[in-house]
Design a protein around this motif. Sequence first.
Motif, mmCIF file in Angstrom:
data_model
loop_
_atom_site.group_PDB
_atom_site.id
_atom_site.type_symbol
_atom_site.label_atom_id
_atom_site.label_comp_id
_atom_site.label_asym_id
_atom_site.label_seq_id
_atom_site.Cartn_x
_atom_site.Cartn_y
_atom_site.Cartn_z
ATOM 1 N N SER A 90 0.832 -1.204 0.000
ATOM 2 C CA SER A 90 0.000 0.000 0.000
ATOM 3 C C SER A 90 0.864 1.250 0.000
ATOM 4 O O SER A 90 0.569 2.218 -0.704
ATOM 5 N N GLN A 91 1.972 1.236 0.764
ATOM 6 C CA GLN A 91 2.830 2.425 0.759
ATOM 7 C C GLN A 91 3.481 2.612 -0.597
ATOM 8 O O GLN A 91 3.661 3.729 -1.072
ATOM 9 N N MET A 92 3.835 1.480 -1.217
ATOM 10 C CA MET A 92 4.424 1.542 -2.559
ATOM 11 C C MET A 92 3.439 2.182 -3.531
ATOM 12 O O MET A 92 3.782 3.097 -4.290
ATOM 13 N N GLN A 93 2.187 1.720 -3.484
ATOM 14 C CA GLN A 93 1.185 2.253 -4.413
ATOM 15 C C GLN A 93 0.879 3.712 -4.124
ATOM 16 O O GLN A 93 0.612 4.485 -5.036
ATOM 17 N N ALA A 94 0.932 4.090 -2.838
ATOM 18 C CA ALA A 94 0.591 5.474 -2.496
ATOM 19 C C ALA A 94 1.670 6.427 -2.986
ATOM 20 O O ALA A 94 1.374 7.560 -3.365
ATOM 21 N N LYS A 95 2.930 5.988 -2.994
ATOM 22 C CA LYS A 95 4.017 6.918 -3.285
ATOM 23 C C LYS A 95 4.474 6.869 -4.736
ATOM 24 O O LYS A 95 5.007 7.840 -5.250
ATOM 25 N N LEU A 96 4.308 5.730 -5.407
ATOM 26 C CA LEU A 96 4.788 5.660 -6.783
ATOM 27 C C LEU A 96 3.701 6.108 -7.739
ATOM 28 O O LEU A 96 2.562 5.640 -7.648
ATOM 29 N N ASP A 97 4.074 7.014 -8.622
ATOM 30 C CA ASP A 97 3.105 7.573 -9.549
ATOM 31 C C ASP A 97 3.298 6.917 -10.914
ATOM 32 O O ASP A 97 4.420 6.665 -11.329
ATOM 33 N N PHE A 98 2.191 6.655 -11.596
ATOM 34 C CA PHE A 98 2.306 5.994 -12.898
ATOM 35 C C PHE A 98 3.077 6.869 -13.882
ATOM 36 O O PHE A 98 4.055 6.451 -14.492
ATOM 37 N N ARG A 99 2.634 8.125 -14.015
ATOM 38 C CA ARG A 99 3.257 9.016 -14.997
ATOM 39 C C ARG A 99 4.698 9.344 -14.606
ATOM 40 O O ARG A 99 5.613 9.247 -15.408
ATOM 41 N N GLU A 100 4.879 9.718 -13.332
ATOM 42 C CA GLU A 100 6.196 10.180 -12.874
ATOM 43 C C GLU A 100 7.223 9.055 -12.884
ATOM 44 O O GLU A 100 8.357 9.255 -13.288
ATOM 45 N N ASP A 101 6.845 7.897 -12.406
ATOM 46 C CA ASP A 101 7.836 6.857 -12.169
ATOM 47 C C ASP A 101 7.851 5.802 -13.280
ATOM 48 O O ASP A 101 8.878 5.564 -13.891
#
Lengths: 156, 260
Positions: B187-198
């Motif tokens: 959940s923390q991974m999904q909250a912090k990683l952005d599709f467009r940005e990362d």
Amino acid sequence: MGTTRTMEILVGAFMAAGFVALFFLSMRVSNLSAGGDGNGYALTARFDNIGSLKVRAPVSMAGVRLGRVEAIGFDQDAYQAVVTMRIDAAYDRLPTDTFANIYTAGLLGEQYVGLDPGGSPDYLHDGDQIEHTQSALVLEQMVGQFLFSKAQEGSQ
Amino acid sequence: MLTEALARLGRSGIGAIAGLGRASLLLVAMLGGLRELAPRPRLLLAQVYNIGVLSVLIIAVSGLFVGMVLSLQGYYVLAQFGASESLGIMVAASLVRELGPVVAALLVAGRAGSALTAEIGLMKATEQLSALEMMAVDPVRRILTPRFFGGFLAMPLLAAMFSALGVLGGWFVGVGLLGVDDGAFWSQMQAKLDFREDVVNGVIKSLVFGVVVTWIALFQGYDATPTSAGVSRATTRSVVHAALAVLGLDFILTALMFGG
């Protein structure tokens, strides 16, 4: 003929595996599935001070994430921060007198917008503004106020 | 004495610029072959097989182990701050943004790039390229273009596999061995990683690296001195130049993508 066929199958499997990996990275690792970006409706709120609130910070009520901060602007006339939030379309029954605060997750965590429901029978719609807001607590200001009040006590 | 040193410097400078010019001409010629490649997808298929499918094993194993090591080392630091739940973010962000595209490109340069250089160089040394030209077949379009686009297509897929398996390896060590909470990890991974940005930026990086690695490998082969020693030198240069170009470009791309 047989070797070409095997090669075709292997290349097909390779490309499928590559796309599965990309899909995994998009859906499971990043937040594409939890996005809801683009749909939902926009609300604005004005704050005197947003602290270190960032775009894409969560907007939550009762601890449940309802949407994200979409944009942060500055009103040069009122000298206030204008925060645009995008709320998921499923949550369309926020009262018009909803109260917006900026809270900090944990002691050193990131800041987010917390909504507290009011009691109005009318609901907020796309483009509406949340009237009741409270600024972020800035640690330096709090420490400053505390020291100031202590100093006043001492002089009395 | 001094003039001799100056002349040597000048010669190497002119040589480098002339090489860059030949490489650019080769790139234009290879891109020009795209029209002739379209009716012959089988040529491309064979190269995707050579560069992509045959690299899967080394990419998969390296990705898995890099993710596992990241998880072990990251846990050691994060646990000191009581933030071991953030392990997922650390592993996934470093893999998707940096290590996936860069290490996959370095591995492809070593495994497939060197093979491409040696193959083209030997074709040149044994005059197969000249023979093709004698038969009025353009060797650049027939031989080099499919290899170039094979590498271009294979690289982002290989980098994605590397990152995905790395995240799984990190998850295995973090959640399975070190006892990080499974829900918090994801959940923390999904909250912090952005599709467009990362994720998208990682894919853009790997596309650029795919072009650079195959371009350098093909140019070094095509430009090799047609002797055994020349092919051997070209193969070495191919790996060294590709590795340096990938690492240098990675800094520039990172500064452009995440610096602002």
